[in-house]
Scaffold this motif. Structure first.
Motif, mmCIF file in Angstrom:
data_model
loop_
_atom_site.group_PDB
_atom_site.id
_atom_site.type_symbol
_atom_site.label_atom_id
_atom_site.label_comp_id
_atom_site.label_asym_id
_atom_site.label_seq_id
_atom_site.Cartn_x
_atom_site.Cartn_y
_atom_site.Cartn_z
ATOM 1 N N VAL A 44 0.816 4.777 11.352
ATOM 2 C CA VAL A 44 0.057 3.710 10.691
ATOM 3 C C VAL A 44 -1.244 4.257 10.114
ATOM 4 C CG1 VAL A 44 -1.161 1.536 11.046
ATOM 5 C CG2 VAL A 44 1.063 1.880 12.085
ATOM 6 N N ALA A 45 -1.949 5.096 10.850
ATOM 7 C CA ALA A 45 -3.209 5.659 10.371
ATOM 8 C C ALA A 45 -2.977 6.469 9.102
ATOM 9 C CB ALA A 45 -3.850 6.529 11.446
ATOM 10 N N ALA A 46 -1.886 7.232 9.048
ATOM 11 C CA ALA A 46 -1.576 8.023 7.859
ATOM 12 C C ALA A 46 -1.271 7.109 6.677
ATOM 13 C CB ALA A 46 -0.402 8.953 8.129
ATOM 14 N N GLN A 47 -0.578 5.997 6.951
ATOM 15 C CA GLN A 47 -0.283 5.045 5.883
ATOM 16 C C GLN A 47 -1.573 4.453 5.344
ATOM 17 O OE1 GLN A 47 2.380 2.187 7.626
ATOM 18 N NE2 GLN A 47 4.188 3.494 7.390
ATOM 19 N N ARG A 48 -2.481 4.094 6.271
ATOM 20 C CA ARG A 48 -3.768 3.532 5.848
ATOM 21 C C ARG A 48 -4.560 4.558 5.048
ATOM 22 N NH1 ARG A 48 -5.752 1.735 11.195
ATOM 23 N NH2 ARG A 48 -3.997 0.487 11.845
ATOM 24 N N ASP A 49 -4.524 5.818 5.511
ATOM 25 C CA ASP A 49 -5.231 6.880 4.794
ATOM 26 C C ASP A 49 -4.649 7.062 3.391
ATOM 27 O OD1 ASP A 49 -6.878 7.280 6.943
ATOM 28 O OD2 ASP A 49 -5.829 9.085 7.663
ATOM 29 N N VAL A 75 10.336 10.637 9.934
ATOM 30 C CA VAL A 75 10.918 9.637 9.037
ATOM 31 C C VAL A 75 9.888 8.572 8.651
ATOM 32 C CG1 VAL A 75 12.722 7.873 8.817
ATOM 33 C CG2 VAL A 75 13.202 10.014 10.024
ATOM 34 N N PHE A 76 9.151 8.087 9.635
ATOM 35 C CA PHE A 76 8.148 7.040 9.393
ATOM 36 C C PHE A 76 6.755 7.583 9.694
ATOM 37 C CE2 PHE A 76 11.955 4.595 10.846
ATOM 38 C CZ PHE A 76 12.212 3.944 9.646
ATOM 39 N N PRO A 77 5.867 7.623 8.700
ATOM 40 C CA PRO A 77 4.514 8.130 8.964
ATOM 41 C C PRO A 77 3.757 7.191 9.891
ATOM 42 C CG PRO A 77 4.704 7.335 6.701
ATOM 43 C CD PRO A 77 6.060 7.235 7.317
ATOM 44 N N MET A 96 4.823 12.823 25.472
ATOM 45 C CA MET A 96 5.024 11.428 25.847
ATOM 46 C C MET A 96 5.922 10.773 24.795
ATOM 47 S SD MET A 96 2.076 8.636 26.279
ATOM 48 C CE MET A 96 2.420 6.961 26.441
ATOM 49 N N LYS A 97 6.985 10.196 25.221
ATOM 50 C CA LYS A 97 7.943 9.582 24.314
ATOM 51 C C LYS A 97 7.592 8.120 24.096
ATOM 52 C CE LYS A 97 11.722 12.628 25.536
ATOM 53 N NZ LYS A 97 13.098 12.729 25.962
ATOM 54 N N TYR A 98 7.969 7.646 22.904
ATOM 55 C CA TYR A 98 7.731 6.242 22.572
ATOM 56 C C TYR A 98 8.901 5.380 23.020
ATOM 57 C CZ TYR A 98 4.077 7.436 19.084
ATOM 58 O OH TYR A 98 2.955 7.861 18.454
ATOM 59 N N SER A 99 8.588 4.148 23.422
ATOM 60 C CA SER A 99 9.640 3.137 23.585
ATOM 61 C C SER A 99 9.843 2.540 22.192
ATOM 62 C CB SER A 99 9.202 2.065 24.583
ATOM 63 O OG SER A 99 8.116 1.326 24.042
ATOM 64 N N LEU A 100 10.822 1.673 22.067
ATOM 65 C CA LEU A 100 11.105 1.074 20.762
ATOM 66 C C LEU A 100 9.906 0.266 20.275
ATOM 67 C CD1 LEU A 100 13.384 0.927 18.718
ATOM 68 C CD2 LEU A 100 14.202 -1.136 19.842
ATOM 69 N N SER A 101 9.269 -0.514 21.147
ATOM 70 C CA SER A 101 8.132 -1.338 20.727
ATOM 71 C C SER A 101 6.915 -0.461 20.418
ATOM 72 C CB SER A 101 7.794 -2.393 21.777
ATOM 73 O OG SER A 101 7.488 -1.785 23.004
ATOM 74 N N GLU A 102 6.713 0.633 21.191
ATOM 75 C CA GLU A 102 5.590 1.541 20.911
ATOM 76 C C GLU A 102 5.800 2.253 19.573
ATOM 77 O OE1 GLU A 102 4.322 2.762 25.483
ATOM 78 O OE2 GLU A 102 5.839 3.939 24.415
ATOM 79 N N ALA A 138 3.356 2.167 16.373
ATOM 80 C CA ALA A 138 2.820 3.434 15.856
ATOM 81 C C ALA A 138 3.093 3.608 14.364
ATOM 82 C CB ALA A 138 3.411 4.605 16.620
ATOM 83 N N THR A 139 4.178 2.998 13.892
ATOM 84 C CA THR A 139 4.536 3.165 12.476
ATOM 85 C C THR A 139 4.256 1.931 11.637
ATOM 86 O OG1 THR A 139 6.803 2.446 12.916
ATOM 87 C CG2 THR A 139 6.348 4.829 12.994
ATOM 88 N N GLY A 140 3.993 0.815 12.295
ATOM 89 C CA GLY A 140 3.771 -0.428 11.558
ATOM 90 C C GLY A 140 5.075 -1.035 11.058
ATOM 91 N N LYS A 141 6.177 -0.570 11.599
ATOM 92 C CA LYS A 141 7.496 -1.087 11.208
ATOM 93 C C LYS A 141 7.976 -2.083 12.256
ATOM 94 C CE LYS A 141 7.857 1.793 7.773
ATOM 95 N NZ LYS A 141 7.675 1.326 6.428
ATOM 96 N N ASN A 142 9.033 -2.790 11.895
ATOM 97 C CA ASN A 142 9.651 -3.729 12.808
ATOM 98 C C ASN A 142 10.545 -2.950 13.783
ATOM 99 O OD1 ASN A 142 11.101 -5.913 13.955
ATOM 100 N ND2 ASN A 142 10.762 -7.099 12.082
ATOM 101 N N LYS A 143 10.704 -3.491 14.990
ATOM 102 C CA LYS A 143 11.556 -2.827 15.982
ATOM 103 C C LYS A 143 12.986 -2.680 15.467
ATOM 104 C CE LYS A 143 10.691 -5.427 19.636
ATOM 105 N NZ LYS A 143 10.649 -5.897 21.048
ATOM 106 N N THR A 144 13.469 -3.694 14.773
ATOM 107 C CA THR A 144 14.855 -3.625 14.272
ATOM 108 C C THR A 144 14.999 -2.529 13.203
ATOM 109 O OG1 THR A 144 14.387 -5.397 12.705
ATOM 110 C CG2 THR A 144 15.397 -6.035 14.769
#
Length: 143
Positions: free
Chosen positions: A52-57, A48-50, A1-7, A11-17
């Protein structure tokens, strides 16, 4: 399943831009779907971007490591305090022992002074004895 830009952003806790900029710079490969929106493979995104759960861990592990380090430091400090308290107790016992020995020595000195004073009195009395001196044979035979 592929992510859209907002998903992908969620998932990474980053901004869409930020994700869009990474796609444009070639850091992340993504394709455009029929509607013109980006479709991003999760493995490519998380390369490239871990997540969010991994970042929290990771933050939790870092926080836990920091707490463990603080705990170890506190435990080390407490151990040193206990060690110093033991050393202080030993020193206190030594001081008490020395004070008892000092008192004993002072008592011995006082006793010797009293003996010396009484001896001086007897010697003085013997020297001041005005009785006629008798010779040894006289004293021995009584004649």
């Amino acid at each position: 399943m592929k992510y859209s830009l907002s998903e992908a952003a969620k998932a990474t806790g980053k901004n869409k831009t930020t994700i869009q900029r990474a796609i444009k710079n070639g850091k992340i490969s993504a394709s455009k779907g029929d509607s013109g929106s980006y479709e991003i493979e999760p493995s490519e995104l998380h390369r490239v971007f871990p997540p969010v759960a991994a970042q929290r861990d990771a933050q939790h592990r870092q926080s836990s490591d920091t707490q463990q380090s603080k705990s170890a430091s506190i435990n080390s400090g407490l151990a040193r305090v206990l060690e110093l308290e033991k050393e202080l107790a030993v020193a206190h016992e030594r001081v008490n022992g020395l004070e008892a020995h000092k008192e004993q020595m002072a008592d011995t000195i006082n006793d010797l002074r009293k003996r010396l004073d009484s001896s001086e009195g007897r010697v003085t009395a013997l020297l001041a004895d005005d009785r006629p001196k008798r010779s040894f044979p006289f004293r021995l035979f009584g004649r």
